[in-house]
Design an enzyme around this catalytic site. Sequence first.
Site, PDB file in Angstrom:
ATOM      1  CG  ASP B 118      33.090 -20.516  -1.651  1.00 39.41           C
ATOM      2  OD1 ASP B 118      32.891 -20.927  -2.814  1.00 39.41           O
ATOM      3  OD2 ASP B 118      33.107 -21.274  -0.671  1.00 39.41           O
ATOM      4  CG  HIS B 125      26.439 -27.982  -0.156  1.00 36.85           C
ATOM      5  ND1 HIS B 125      27.269 -28.847   0.517  1.00 36.85           N
ATOM      6  CD2 HIS B 125      26.764 -26.740   0.294  1.00 36.85           C
ATOM      7  CE1 HIS B 125      28.077 -28.163   1.328  1.00 36.85           C
ATOM      8  NE2 HIS B 125      27.782 -26.880   1.216  1.00 36.85           N
ATOM      9  CD  GLU B 191      32.685 -26.390   1.067  1.00 36.39           C
ATOM     10  OE1 GLU B 191      32.897 -25.318   0.469  1.00 36.39           O
ATOM     11  OE2 GLU B 191      31.916 -26.498   2.039  1.00 36.39           O
ATOM     12  CD  GLU B 193      32.993 -24.120  -3.726  1.00 38.10           C
ATOM     13  OE1 GLU B 193      32.980 -23.041  -4.350  1.00 38.10           O
ATOM     14  OE2 GLU B 193      33.002 -24.205  -2.489  1.00 38.10           O
ATOM     15  NE  ARG B 227      33.039 -29.354   5.676  1.00 39.41           N
ATOM     16  CZ  ARG B 227      32.591 -28.568   4.714  1.00 39.41           C
ATOM     17  NH1 ARG B 227      32.168 -27.333   4.970  1.00 39.41           N
ATOM     18  NH2 ARG B 227      32.571 -28.997   3.471  1.00 39.41           N
ATOM     19  CE  LYS B 243      33.959 -22.886   3.929  1.00 39.21           C
ATOM     20  NZ  LYS B 243      33.513 -23.879   2.944  1.00 39.21           N
ATOM     21  CB  THR B 247      40.823 -21.899  -2.537  1.00 41.67           C
ATOM     22  OG1 THR B 247      40.331 -21.466  -1.268  1.00 41.67           O
ATOM     23  CG2 THR B 247      39.677 -22.085  -3.507  1.00 41.67           C
TER      24      THR B 247
END
Lengths: 413, 413
Positions: B118, B125, B191, B193, B227, B243, B247
């Site tokens: 990642d 950002h 997020e 992406e 977070r 994380k 995903t």
Amino acid sequence: MSLIRSWVASANSADTDFPLNNLPYGVFDDGQGARMGVAIGEQILDVSKVDHGQDPALFAEPAWNAVMAAGPAVWAALRAQLIGLLSDEAHRAAVEPHLVPMEGARLLMPFRVSEYTDFYASRHHATNVGTMFRGAENALPPNWLSIPIGYNGRASSVVVSGTDVIRPWGQVKAPDADLPRFAPSARFDLELEMGAIIGKPSSGMVSVAEADEMIFGYVLLNDWSARDIQAWEYQPLGPFQSKATATTISPWIVTRAALEPFRAATPERERPLLPYLSEPGPMLYDIALEVGLQPEGKPETVIARTNYSQMYYSAAQQLTHHTTSGCSMRVGDLLGSGTISGPEKDARGSLLELSWGGKEPITLAGGESRSFLEDGDRLTLRGAAIGDGYRVGFGECTGVLRPAVGLPDWAKA
Amino acid sequence: MSLIRSWVASANSADTDFPLNNLPYGVFDDGQGARMGVAIGEQILDVSKVDHGQDPALFAEPAWNAVMAAGPAVWAALRAQLIGLLSDEAHRAAVEPHLVPMEGARLLMPFRVSEYTDFYASRHHATNVGTMFRGAENALPPNWLSIPIGYNGRASSVVVSGTDVIRPWGQVKAPDADLPRFAPSARFDLELEMGAIIGKPSSGMVSVAEADEMIFGYVLLNDWSARDIQAWEYQPLGPFQSKATATTISPWIVTRAALEPFRAATPERERPLLPYLSEPGPMLYDIALEVGLQPEGKPETVIARTNYSQMYYSAAQQLTHHTTSGCSMRVGDLLGSGTISGPEKDARGSLLELSWGGKEPITLAGGESRSFLEDGDRLTLRGAAIGDGYRVGFGECTGVLRPAVGLPDWAKA
């Protein structure tokens, strides 16, 4: 526990890494193709050729992943059968033809690495590195005594002992420079670690006891590190290319079963751990470790001696923490322990620490000195758990550092 | 470029994500087992059933890895053949029986993820996050304008659109607390992406032009992030468990070939890049992106709109940087672009930014407000490159956040 005698004479020597008590798993090629093997003294048993009662499909491809995936009952049954075959003289005639001399055989990657995670779990290492970078008062990060700190590494970088390592290029920035430049790493280092191999998958949180049961075995692991690349890249998201050149593992998977008699406890906690990290018993192992550095054409110097039992967190604790977020673990995942440093100056598991960031170069037997690795240096990790009249060893984890490749035209200014 | 007309009527609509110009690759199950498919309008072509001239072995298992490994010549030939089959009425009788309605089919992971990396490559950002954490003057880390900053993620966490996401547990520490506690994440975020999928392996450094050729295609990617766990764990080695929960990727691989007409350039450089990162041409794409948030039983609100062309670094540059250390890349590697935020307040690709760290909760259509995600929230990413009378879309990348599991007994104090 004492030596389990084998009819393979070389396995009964007090000096061999591979007595019958060990029986580590690897992949070899003696010129007849890659096969799964078990080390016994100075021999390798071609395991697919003998009657051990397990499904032959588990030995169809030269990697131990299928055996791992078959689960702990198969692990135990296979080990018991192999001990029987190699201890009982009655099996000698059937088994002996399938022994291959280790000398002359090429040892290959023992398993396919699914994903590779590296930790930072030796208090002495973290304190040394922290002191160099942030001063003695802020040496340990605030989270260090609570979290088995880890980061994801690159599985494609994992290679077996004997593989040459090529000095990497990367972005580096001198402390007094405004801008980085693209250059071969000038501060290329080793990290002495143990690797734990996950043999049983999980989905969802697992306890430390469950995590321990998921570990198939251990290898020595050298997490080669480009300190100058790391220093410039690692904020804010951690090490990346500095750790991606190569990670060398020893060729034999020493099983958890073989290490059982050598369990050792993690140290007392300065700060109580959160309950999810509590250990049901001793989860480390008493494994004596050393690092040898041999400049090209010169004698080797042992530059560090330490012990795996120096770690603050065990592999099982690291694995439990790894699963807290719901992260699935898979067969073939590899967890690096983090650099293993002891309290003494010569028990430090990296040149960064041994040379104190390059300020105190170490002197080698041949009279040369080292702050970081030079082209042509051979780096060798060795390790063994020492029993009563026998040792459970890992074999060598070695690699030679080769010069950086030439810069391709497209990367020139 | 204009619409390529197909005899599949629904593929000629200006509203479909899947005109013949797109032809994205996925894996589906209509109740008859998982197979490789190609999206065309409202249909899926069962690609193994039609005569496209390629080796049937490439379609033996339900994943696009074998096709990717076959190399760019096969990618081009397969695409050309499929366009022929679906545009020329002459093939209709032979091909139409192998169309399956997309509605009612379950879409599965389109490929096996080898490793997942990642990045952190949107200047807006990085500036937003840096301003919140370090103040406006130190917003961008010193290396940011030189390095496409990245870290290794966890491939086992990658799931396909439609998979529920379970709120993770983890170590969190309140700013005014001395010690962390183990708790469900209270600041769980998305997020927005793009993901680039590596189809061609490499060993050793590759140029940006070579890197671009290695990319098979792109997906939308939601890098769910805890977070509060991240804030406590990420120093000094980067994000880890924060994380690793999930995903999510969109189910259709939109090929580089389909995106070719939509290339866009990276912005002018405030600081010149090192020569190894120089681009031979435009390497980004003009892809309009949006994020929808739908509380359980409520209407959806689009909370952000931005564009992939906002990135500072392209996927090809990220891939080149990834290889500098000698790191091998493999078929099936997935590179997350990093959160894509634009300059406007409603162009921010995470709730962390949209709610400015929770200080400015956003208001949703149903009257609710959000700082971070609540249980039951459905998060949906959408994206498309807009052509002349057609769009090359990605399909939805969606997932619902489910409540945290109960704490196991062994994790209780």
